[in-house]
Design an enzyme around this catalytic site. Structure first.
Site, PDB file in Angstrom:
ATOM      1  N   HIS A 245      25.178-109.977  64.924  1.00  0.00           N
ATOM      2  CA  HIS A 245      26.348-109.486  65.609  1.00  0.00           C
ATOM      3  C   HIS A 245      26.251-109.266  67.028  1.00  0.00           C
ATOM      4  O   HIS A 245      26.977-109.890  67.971  1.00  0.00           O
ATOM      5  CB  HIS A 245      26.785-107.985  64.942  1.00  0.00           C
ATOM      6  CG  HIS A 245      26.823-108.171  63.268  1.00  0.00           C
ATOM      7  ND1 HIS A 245      27.932-108.693  62.857  1.00  0.00           N
ATOM      8  CD2 HIS A 245      26.206-107.590  62.370  1.00  0.00           C
ATOM      9  CE1 HIS A 245      27.783-108.409  61.590  1.00  0.00           C
ATOM     10  NE2 HIS A 245      26.776-107.565  61.349  1.00  0.00           N
TER      11      HIS A 245
HETATM   12  O1  RIB Z   1      29.189-104.067  62.060  1.00  0.00           O
HETATM   13  C1  RIB Z   1      28.181-104.606  62.802  1.00  0.00           C
HETATM   14  C2  RIB Z   1      27.572-103.676  63.900  1.00  0.00           C
HETATM   15  O2  RIB Z   1      27.436-102.233  63.302  1.00  0.00           O
HETATM   16  C3  RIB Z   1      26.511-104.068  64.590  1.00  0.00           C
HETATM   17  O3  RIB Z   1      26.362-103.524  65.873  1.00  0.00           O
HETATM   18  C4  RIB Z   1      25.446-103.356  63.979  1.00  0.00           C
HETATM   19  O4  RIB Z   1      24.243-103.129  64.813  1.00  0.00           O
HETATM   20  C5  RIB Z   1      25.797-101.929  63.635  1.00  0.00           C
HETATM   21  O5  RIB Z   1      25.985-101.081  64.706  1.00  0.00           O
END
Ligand code: RIB
Ligand code: CA
Length: 315
Positions: A245
């Site tokens: 992500h």
């Molecule tokens: O949903 C994914 C996000 O939530 C990413 O930033 C992960 O690190 C958590 O913070």
């Protein structure tokens, strides 16, 4: 014309994917000048996210990076964490020693405000990788900084991909929907990396082994973090590998051509518990609500991983 590195503040809740994003930023000095790293409570509580942020900066060989502790809880709602994804420490996978580099004394929100007031207007980009609590607090405490922000490039939200922590909401927005509402209504230029695009940069055996094959400590760590991190998503989605992500935010700053999206209106659900924290993206323009965000939907995953592996290999 000489290209100047883009000045950024990373706001983060490490988290294995945050860690990879921080490494990517610190490995790219020709593109990015990290003015500071501000920890926020999210994946794990603040004492751990600020510790983890320092561990990652030391792993990158950049112990001079200034790391700050920001908010330890959302604006209004109780903190929700994600140890079930990231492990008890937030960086489970490899064994990690405590950091040696210091935590800055200044509160992270004050650092954000002071930096935006000091640096020339429109010269600093904010890169939130976790809940938006610190960004919203800075905007509330010092509204004068809002027009000075160059851009906000954040990981959060979901539309076609729907939620990962509830059926409707993505974790970062869900943890602090009131903060997200403030940020998305601020009028600042926003680029959103939602699950719609981050679920298209999945690790797999070949990609993880490419990190390990770098033969460096950072390469080994990234391989072990992604090995650990992927088990949750593979079990839940039956997908091959874990979505990286947060590195999407930094990769966008380095090479925006990797990504495609659409300028649309995005509003945050803050009333209904059923859909709390949902990013309601008007992708088809069915309302007359003004576009306030570039909502990214597609990515060239092979080029993304090639960039990531090349840059991590520099550390
Ligand atoms: O949903 C994914 C996000 O939530 C990413 O930033 C992960 O690190 C958590 O913070
Ligand atoms: Ca994160």
């Amino acid at each position: 014309m000489t290209k100047h590195p883009r000045k950024i503040i990373i706001d983060t809740d490490p988290g294995q994917d945050d860690a990879v994003a921080i490494l990517l930023a610190l490995a790219s000095p020709e593109d990015i000048d990290v003015l500071g790293v501000v920890a926020v409570a999210g994946n794990v509580p603040l004492p751990l996210t600020q510790r983890n942020a320092r561990i990652v900066c030391e792993l990158a060989g950049k112990p001079e990076t200034r790391v700050f502790a920001g908010s330890d809880a959302p604006l209004q709602r109780p903190l929700v964490t994600a140890e079930y994804v990231h492990g008890k420490t937030g960086l489970d996978g490899p064994q990690l020693a405590d950091p040696v580099m210091p935590l800055q004394d200044q509160h992270g929100v004050d650092f954000i405000i002071e930096t935006l007031r000091r640096e020339p207007a429109h010269s600093v980009t904010l890169c939130p990788l976790g809940p938006l609590t610190n960004i919203a607090r800075a905007m509330q405490q010092a509204p004068d900084i809002i027009p000075r922000i160059q851009q906000i490039v954040l990981m959060g939200g979901a539309y076609f991909e729907v939620g990962n922590v509830t059926p409707a909401a993505e974790f970062n927005i869900y943890v602090d929907p009131q903060a997200a509402d403030i940020v998305f209504k601020s009028g600042v230029s926003i680029v959103v990396m939602p699950l719609d695009v981050t679920h298209k940069v999945l690790t797999n055996r070949q990609r993880i082994e490419a990190f390990r094959a770098l033969g460096t400590e950072p390469g080994r760590m990234v391989a072990e973090w992604t090995d650990f991190f992927e088990r949750f998503d593979m079990q839940k989605y039956g997908s091959e590998g874990a979505p990286l992500h947060d590195p999407c935010v930094i990769a966008y700053l380095i090479d925006p051509s990797l990504f495609q999206g659409r300028h649309v209106n995005v509003e945050i659900e803050t009333q209904s518990e059923l859909t709390m924290g949902m990013t309601v993206a008007d992708w088809w323009g069915v309302t007359n609500r003004p576009a306030n965000a570039l909502f990214i939907k597609d990515v060239d995953a092979d080029r993304f991983f090639a960039l990531l592996t090349d840059r991590i290999g520099r550390l």
